[in-house]
Design a protein around this motif. Structure first.
Motif, PDB file in Angstrom:
ATOM      1  N   GLU A  60       0.717  -1.259  -0.163  1.00 39.16           N
ATOM      2  CA  GLU A  60      -0.212   0.331  -0.042  1.00 39.16           C
ATOM      3  C   GLU A  60       0.735   1.171   0.169  1.00 39.16           C
ATOM      4  O   GLU A  60       1.508   1.121   0.064  1.00 39.16           O
ATOM      5  CB  GLU A  60      -0.537   0.381   1.238  1.00 39.16           C
ATOM      6  CG  GLU A  60      -1.898   1.347   1.201  1.00 39.16           C
ATOM      7  CD  GLU A  60      -2.653   0.925   2.952  1.00 39.16           C
ATOM      8  OE1 GLU A  60      -3.526   0.697   2.786  1.00 39.16           O
ATOM      9  OE2 GLU A  60      -2.193   1.701   3.778  1.00 39.16           O
ATOM     10  N   PHE A  61       0.297   2.148  -1.022  1.00 38.38           N
ATOM     11  CA  PHE A  61       1.462   3.595  -0.978  1.00 38.38           C
ATOM     12  C   PHE A  61       0.817   5.041  -1.294  1.00 38.38           C
ATOM     13  O   PHE A  61      -0.008   4.666  -1.939  1.00 38.38           O
ATOM     14  CB  PHE A  61       2.495   3.538  -2.044  1.00 38.38           C
ATOM     15  CG  PHE A  61       2.315   2.653  -3.203  1.00 38.38           C
ATOM     16  CD1 PHE A  61       1.330   3.425  -3.998  1.00 38.38           C
ATOM     17  CD2 PHE A  61       2.007   0.952  -3.638  1.00 38.38           C
ATOM     18  CE1 PHE A  61       1.609   3.010  -5.650  1.00 38.38           C
ATOM     19  CE2 PHE A  61       1.888   0.704  -4.600  1.00 38.38           C
ATOM     20  CZ  PHE A  61       1.358   1.635  -5.402  1.00 38.38           C
ATOM     21  N   ASN A  62       0.943   5.488  -1.501  1.00 39.51           N
ATOM     22  CA  ASN A  62       0.781   7.236  -2.284  1.00 39.51           C
ATOM     23  C   ASN A  62       1.540   6.940  -3.124  1.00 39.51           C
ATOM     24  O   ASN A  62       2.189   6.934  -2.727  1.00 39.51           O
ATOM     25  CB  ASN A  62       0.715   8.140  -0.792  1.00 39.51           C
ATOM     26  CG  ASN A  62      -0.142   7.530   1.028  1.00 39.51           C
ATOM     27  OD1 ASN A  62       1.128   8.162   1.083  1.00 39.51           O
ATOM     28  ND2 ASN A  62      -1.484   8.349  -0.017  1.00 39.51           N
ATOM     29  N   TYR A  63       0.317   7.506  -4.429  1.00 38.49           N
ATOM     30  CA  TYR A  63       1.572   7.913  -5.388  1.00 38.49           C
ATOM     31  C   TYR A  63       1.573   9.060  -6.030  1.00 38.49           C
ATOM     32  O   TYR A  63       0.205   9.489  -6.421  1.00 38.49           O
ATOM     33  CB  TYR A  63       0.605   6.942  -6.492  1.00 38.49           C
ATOM     34  CG  TYR A  63       1.819   6.318  -8.094  1.00 38.49           C
ATOM     35  CD1 TYR A  63       2.711   6.165  -7.891  1.00 38.49           C
ATOM     36  CD2 TYR A  63       2.037   7.511  -8.965  1.00 38.49           C
ATOM     37  CE1 TYR A  63       4.172   6.537  -8.957  1.00 38.49           C
ATOM     38  CE2 TYR A  63       2.753   7.549 -10.387  1.00 38.49           C
ATOM     39  CZ  TYR A  63       3.440   6.804  -9.681  1.00 38.49           C
ATOM     40  OH  TYR A  63       4.407   7.093 -11.472  1.00 38.49           O
ATOM     41  N   LEU A  64       2.798   9.603  -6.030  1.00 45.61           N
ATOM     42  CA  LEU A  64       3.566  11.184  -6.694  1.00 45.61           C
ATOM     43  C   LEU A  64       3.066  10.960  -7.976  1.00 45.61           C
ATOM     44  O   LEU A  64       4.294  10.173  -8.407  1.00 45.61           O
ATOM     45  CB  LEU A  64       3.979  11.575  -5.723  1.00 45.61           C
ATOM     46  CG  LEU A  64       4.799  13.144  -6.229  1.00 45.61           C
ATOM     47  CD1 LEU A  64       2.957  14.769  -5.932  1.00 45.61           C
ATOM     48  CD2 LEU A  64       6.049  13.489  -4.823  1.00 45.61           C
ATOM     49  N   ASP A  65       2.497  11.735  -9.301  1.00 49.79           N
ATOM     50  CA  ASP A  65       3.141  10.939 -10.444  1.00 49.79           C
ATOM     51  C   ASP A  65       3.545  12.271 -11.250  1.00 49.79           C
ATOM     52  O   ASP A  65       3.664  12.723 -12.502  1.00 49.79           O
ATOM     53  CB  ASP A  65       1.171  11.056 -10.956  1.00 49.79           C
ATOM     54  CG  ASP A  65       0.240  12.523 -11.126  1.00 49.79           C
ATOM     55  OD1 ASP A  65       0.920  13.540 -10.367  1.00 49.79           O
ATOM     56  OD2 ASP A  65      -0.685  12.622 -10.771  1.00 49.79           O
ATOM     57  N   GLN A  66       4.095  13.412 -10.118  1.00 47.28           N
ATOM     58  CA  GLN A  66       4.918  14.155 -10.473  1.00 47.28           C
ATOM     59  C   GLN A  66       5.778  14.891 -10.233  1.00 47.28           C
ATOM     60  O   GLN A  66       4.936  15.137  -8.685  1.00 47.28           O
ATOM     61  CB  GLN A  66       3.837  15.431 -11.624  1.00 47.28           C
ATOM     62  CG  GLN A  66       3.026  16.359 -10.040  1.00 47.28           C
ATOM     63  CD  GLN A  66       1.979  17.114 -11.235  1.00 47.28           C
ATOM     64  OE1 GLN A  66       3.014  18.239 -11.780  1.00 47.28           O
ATOM     65  NE2 GLN A  66       1.208  17.510 -10.607  1.00 47.28           N
ATOM     66  N   SER A  67       7.177  15.473 -10.082  1.00 42.50           N
ATOM     67  CA  SER A  67       7.454  16.083  -9.511  1.00 42.50           C
ATOM     68  C   SER A  67       7.503  17.650  -8.425  1.00 42.50           C
ATOM     69  O   SER A  67       6.914  17.851  -9.816  1.00 42.50           O
ATOM     70  CB  SER A  67       9.367  16.499  -9.833  1.00 42.50           C
ATOM     71  OG  SER A  67       9.762  14.445 -10.522  1.00 42.50           O
ATOM     72  N   LEU A  68       7.374  17.636  -7.204  1.00 40.67           N
ATOM     73  CA  LEU A  68       7.233  18.472  -7.071  1.00 40.67           C
ATOM     74  C   LEU A  68       7.872  19.864  -7.290  1.00 40.67           C
ATOM     75  O   LEU A  68       8.009  21.237  -6.312  1.00 40.67           O
ATOM     76  CB  LEU A  68       6.916  18.699  -5.935  1.00 40.67           C
ATOM     77  CG  LEU A  68       5.557  17.884  -5.279  1.00 40.67           C
ATOM     78  CD1 LEU A  68       4.937  17.273  -4.396  1.00 40.67           C
ATOM     79  CD2 LEU A  68       5.021  18.257  -6.513  1.00 40.67           C
ATOM     80  N   GLY A  69       9.724  19.180  -6.753  1.00 43.62           N
ATOM     81  CA  GLY A  69      10.792  20.656  -7.151  1.00 43.62           C
ATOM     82  C   GLY A  69      11.861  19.801  -5.554  1.00 43.62           C
ATOM     83  O   GLY A  69      10.931  19.436  -4.914  1.00 43.62           O
ATOM     84  N   HIS A  70      12.811  20.589  -5.856  1.00 38.82           N
ATOM     85  CA  HIS A  70      13.437  20.387  -5.043  1.00 38.82           C
ATOM     86  C   HIS A  70      14.263  19.413  -4.447  1.00 38.82           C
ATOM     87  O   HIS A  70      13.597  18.590  -2.998  1.00 38.82           O
ATOM     88  CB  HIS A  70      12.861  21.636  -3.499  1.00 38.82           C
ATOM     89  CG  HIS A  70      13.343  22.681  -3.329  1.00 38.82           C
ATOM     90  ND1 HIS A  70      13.851  23.930  -4.075  1.00 38.82           N
ATOM     91  CD2 HIS A  70      12.337  23.951  -3.795  1.00 38.82           C
ATOM     92  CE1 HIS A  70      13.881  25.108  -4.283  1.00 38.82           C
ATOM     93  NE2 HIS A  70      12.969  25.010  -4.427  1.00 38.82           N
TER      94      HIS A  70
END
Length: 211
Positions: A178-188
């Protein structure tokens, strides 16, 4: 808050531009190196002709110049160091106040695990640490386990990492991640991918090479 808003807040963080001060710091270092080279040459020639008034005067000026250059170098480098510290502090506050809440608000994705084994070749112990590199947004007291897993996605995905592992399922339930998926980079340094991965296994599960 949307990903675009988080990205915009990150983009608003800028390192203080010291302009000519940064270049002056480099120039001062070069001046110090020049004085040191001149001092070495002076030492040689003074040894050859220790009574030369020119070399004695030049030697005194070199020592004074080195002292002044070191003082100026400290005066210019200190603001650079302070600016970098403030910049990193702002990035950390951005991560804590905006990035972590955003990632943790993302839907939890569950994928059935079809292969799992302990990977003893992973030597880095990240137990109890919060590390963006390992894909966790917060410190955890859970002992993370070095695992190689394969799970169902668009095909079969195989990964090796340190994972938080929970043995809470019944024997009839299948293991899953189970995980949270971030579909784009947010920077830094906050890149797209899985965050806060947790692996759930049956209480009676025993690790083998293939399960």
């Amino acid at each position: 808050m949307t990903a675009s808003e988080v990205i915009k807040l990150g983009q608003d963080i800028e390192k203080i531009d010291l302009g000519m001060f940064s270049q002056l710091s480099l120039n001062i270092v070069l001046i110090i190196l020049g004085f040191l080279v001149a001092g070495i040459a002076l030492g040689y020639w003074a040894h050859v002709d220790p009574f030369s008034e020119f070399f004695r005067a030049f030697g005194s000026l070199s020592l004074i110049g080195i002292g002044v250059a070191l003082i100026l170098c400290w005066c210019f480098l200190f603001p650079n160091q302070k600016a970098e510290e403030l910049y990193q502090e702002e990035i950390e506050q951005w991560r804590v106040n905006y990035v972590i809440p955003y990632i943790e608000s993302l839907p939890l994705d569950q994928r059935e695990i079809v292969y799992i084994k302990i990977d003893t070749e992973i030597h880095s112990d990240v137990k109890g640490q919060s590390s963006w590199f390992y894909g966790y947004t917060r410190t955890s007291e859970v002992h993370r386990t070095p695992l190689t897993i394969s799970y169902k996605s668009n095909g079969i995905v195989t990964e090796t990492n340190w994972y938080e592992t929970y043995m809470e399922l019944t024997d009839q339930e299948k293991p899953y991640i189970e995980f949270n998926y971030l579909d784009q980079s947010l920077g830094h340094g906050v890149t797209a991918g899985k965050y806060n991965s947790k692996i759930y296994l049956p209480e009676s599960y025993e690790f083998t090479d293939i399960k």
